[in-house]
Design a protein around this motif. Structure first.
Motif, PDB file in Angstrom:
ATOM      1  N   CYS A 161       0.814  -1.008   0.101  1.00 18.97           N
ATOM      2  CA  CYS A 161       0.520   0.186  -0.505  1.00 18.97           C
ATOM      3  C   CYS A 161       0.635   0.828  -0.002  1.00 18.97           C
ATOM      4  CB  CYS A 161      -1.042  -0.123   0.998  1.00 18.97           C
ATOM      5  SG  CYS A 161      -1.875   1.220   1.109  1.00 18.97           S
ATOM      6  N   CYS A 207      -6.761   5.822   3.915  1.00 22.17           N
ATOM      7  CA  CYS A 207      -6.950   4.657   2.459  1.00 22.17           C
ATOM      8  C   CYS A 207      -7.252   5.846   1.312  1.00 22.17           C
ATOM      9  CB  CYS A 207      -7.955   3.515   2.840  1.00 22.17           C
ATOM     10  SG  CYS A 207      -8.134   2.793   0.960  1.00 22.17           S
ATOM     11  N   ARG A 208      -6.794   5.800  -0.199  1.00 26.69           N
ATOM     12  CA  ARG A 208      -7.652   6.474  -0.991  1.00 26.69           C
ATOM     13  C   ARG A 208      -7.294   5.157  -2.394  1.00 26.69           C
ATOM     14  NH1 ARG A 208      -6.372  10.171   2.028  1.00 26.69           N
ATOM     15  NH2 ARG A 208      -4.463  12.125   2.541  1.00 26.69           N
ATOM     16  N   ILE A 210      -6.319   2.953  -3.576  1.00 21.29           N
ATOM     17  CA  ILE A 210      -5.633   2.449  -4.144  1.00 21.29           C
ATOM     18  C   ILE A 210      -5.547   0.816  -5.177  1.00 21.29           C
ATOM     19  CG2 ILE A 210      -2.951   2.142  -4.841  1.00 21.29           C
ATOM     20  CD1 ILE A 210      -3.001   4.678  -3.148  1.00 21.29           C
ATOM     21  N   PHE A 211      -6.485  -0.090  -4.122  1.00 23.21           N
ATOM     22  CA  PHE A 211      -6.706  -0.859  -4.650  1.00 23.21           C
ATOM     23  C   PHE A 211      -5.754  -2.638  -4.805  1.00 23.21           C
ATOM     24  CE2 PHE A 211     -10.934   0.343  -5.907  1.00 23.21           C
ATOM     25  CZ  PHE A 211     -11.157  -0.574  -6.261  1.00 23.21           C
ATOM     26  N   ASN A 212      -4.114  -2.136  -4.033  1.00 19.93           N
ATOM     27  CA  ASN A 212      -2.833  -2.978  -4.677  1.00 19.93           C
ATOM     28  C   ASN A 212      -3.438  -4.239  -3.639  1.00 19.93           C
ATOM     29  OD1 ASN A 212      -1.785  -0.937  -6.236  1.00 19.93           O
ATOM     30  ND2 ASN A 212       0.023  -0.722  -4.727  1.00 19.93           N
ATOM     31  N   CYS A 213      -3.968  -3.102  -2.099  1.00 19.99           N
ATOM     32  CA  CYS A 213      -4.231  -4.355  -1.126  1.00 19.99           C
ATOM     33  C   CYS A 213      -5.044  -5.418  -1.970  1.00 19.99           C
ATOM     34  CB  CYS A 213      -4.587  -3.899  -0.078  1.00 19.99           C
ATOM     35  SG  CYS A 213      -6.295  -2.759  -0.117  1.00 19.99           S
ATOM     36  N   THR A 224     -10.334  -3.623   0.283  1.00 22.52           N
ATOM     37  CA  THR A 224     -10.692  -2.313  -0.141  1.00 22.52           C
ATOM     38  C   THR A 224     -12.379  -1.746   0.069  1.00 22.52           C
ATOM     39  OG1 THR A 224      -9.005  -1.988  -2.571  1.00 22.52           O
ATOM     40  CG2 THR A 224      -9.993  -0.184  -2.292  1.00 22.52           C
TER      41      THR A 224
HETATM   42 FE1  F3S Z   1      -3.508   1.350   0.202  1.00 25.32          FE
HETATM   43 FE2  F3S Z   1      -5.448  -0.258  -0.316  1.00 25.32          FE
HETATM   44 FE3  F3S Z   1      -6.822   2.152   0.546  1.00 25.32          FE
HETATM   45  S1  F3S Z   1      -4.168   0.162  -0.964  1.00 25.32           S
HETATM   46  S2  F3S Z   1      -4.913   3.776  -0.420  1.00 25.32           S
HETATM   47  S3  F3S Z   1      -5.735   0.597   1.296  1.00 25.32           S
HETATM   48  S4  F3S Z   1      -7.305   0.367  -0.907  1.00 25.32           S
END
Ligand code: F3S
Ligand code: SF4
Ligand code: FES
Length: 242
Positions: A161, A207-208, A210-213, A224
């Motif tokens: 993340c 949390c932005r 980003i979907f990497n998680c 996410t």
């Molecule tokens: Fe990080 Fe997942 Fe949020 S990659 S910014 S925890 S959607």
């Protein structure tokens, strides 16, 4: 090169680092004979047992259960015991997960990760007298948080993340997943307390999306989505809306 028996040569580049000895991390190349259905953990074991006994990495169950062998493989966090040689190609880079202090080679310090996990109180909170039998809930109530029970605390989500990389104090996705598991459990009474913890400046709002998680999770948890559900519960002050 593949042979008739399925054996092939894997060229693997591993990031090595021993902080008390090395000025900085460096890459080391190995060539290993492996079968297509060998797993990356088997390849690493071959290096350790046959080529360089100093190579250091964690593994325990080797069946995708304990979560100890998360590492960054070709730029993506994976469990070494769940990744087949057939699926990684002939050239592989392996390095420790980003966002964690490196103890040695592929072994990262999980203490800060578990400190954040503890912060969200990941256990059942219910002060009512215990019933004579179990605390009942309907199949629908159980289903509500089923997915987030599957977390094995491997850290692959947190280590992928960018918001964690930018702010090591941020609670991170794995902690929120484990908070979700209790916030949406009908038997638990600690939701408001957890939502207060996660509503602060190092809580869910960092949390932005980003979907990497979600992409990294070896258990297929929609991380996410779970975070978004906790955000909505905090925003509306109820778990009925999320
Ligand atoms: Fe990080 Fe997942 Fe949020 S990659 S910014 S925890 S959607
Ligand atoms: Fe690992 Fe998935 Fe749990 Fe994150 S949510 S710690 S990736 S099992
Ligand atoms: Fe246990 Fe891979 S060694 S999950």
């Amino acid at each position: 090169m593949a042979t008739a028996t399925g054996t092939r040569t894997i060229h693997i580049k591993v990031k090595r680092y021993q902080p008390d000895k090395d000025a900085k991390p460096y890459w080391q190349d190995f060539a290993v004979q492996a079968e297509g259905n060998d797993r990356l953990v088997d390849v690493l074991n071959k290096i350790k047992w046959e080529q360089d006994g100093t190579l250091t990495f964690r593994r325990s169950c080797v069946h995708g259960v304990c979560g100890s062998d998360a590492m960054r493989v070709n730029g993506r966090n994976r469990l070494a015991c769940k990744l087949l040689v057939n699926d990684i190609g002939a050239r592989v880079t392996v390095e420790p997960m980003l966002g964690f202090p490196v103890i040695r080679d592929l072994v990262v310090d999980m203490e800060p990760f578990f400190a954040k996990y503890e912060k969200v109180k990941p256990y059942l909170m219910n002060d009512e007298p215990a019933p004579r039998t179990e605390r009942l809930q309907s199949p629908e109530q159980r289903e509500r948080y089923d997915e987030t029970t599957k977390c094995i605390l491997c850290g692959a989500c947190t280590g992928s993340c960018p918001s964690v990389w930018a702010n090591p104090d941020w609670v991170g996705p794995a902690s929120i997943v484990n908070a979700h598991r209790f916030i949406f459990d009908s038997r638990d009474h600690g939701g408001a307390e957890r939502m207060q913890i996660l509503g602060d400046r190092n809580g869910v709002w960092r949390c932005r999306t980003i979907f990497n998680c979600s992409e990294a999770c070896p258990r297929g948890i929609h991380v996410t989505d779970a975070i978004e559900e906790v955000k909505r519960a905090i925003m509306f002050g109820t778990t009925d809306i999320a």
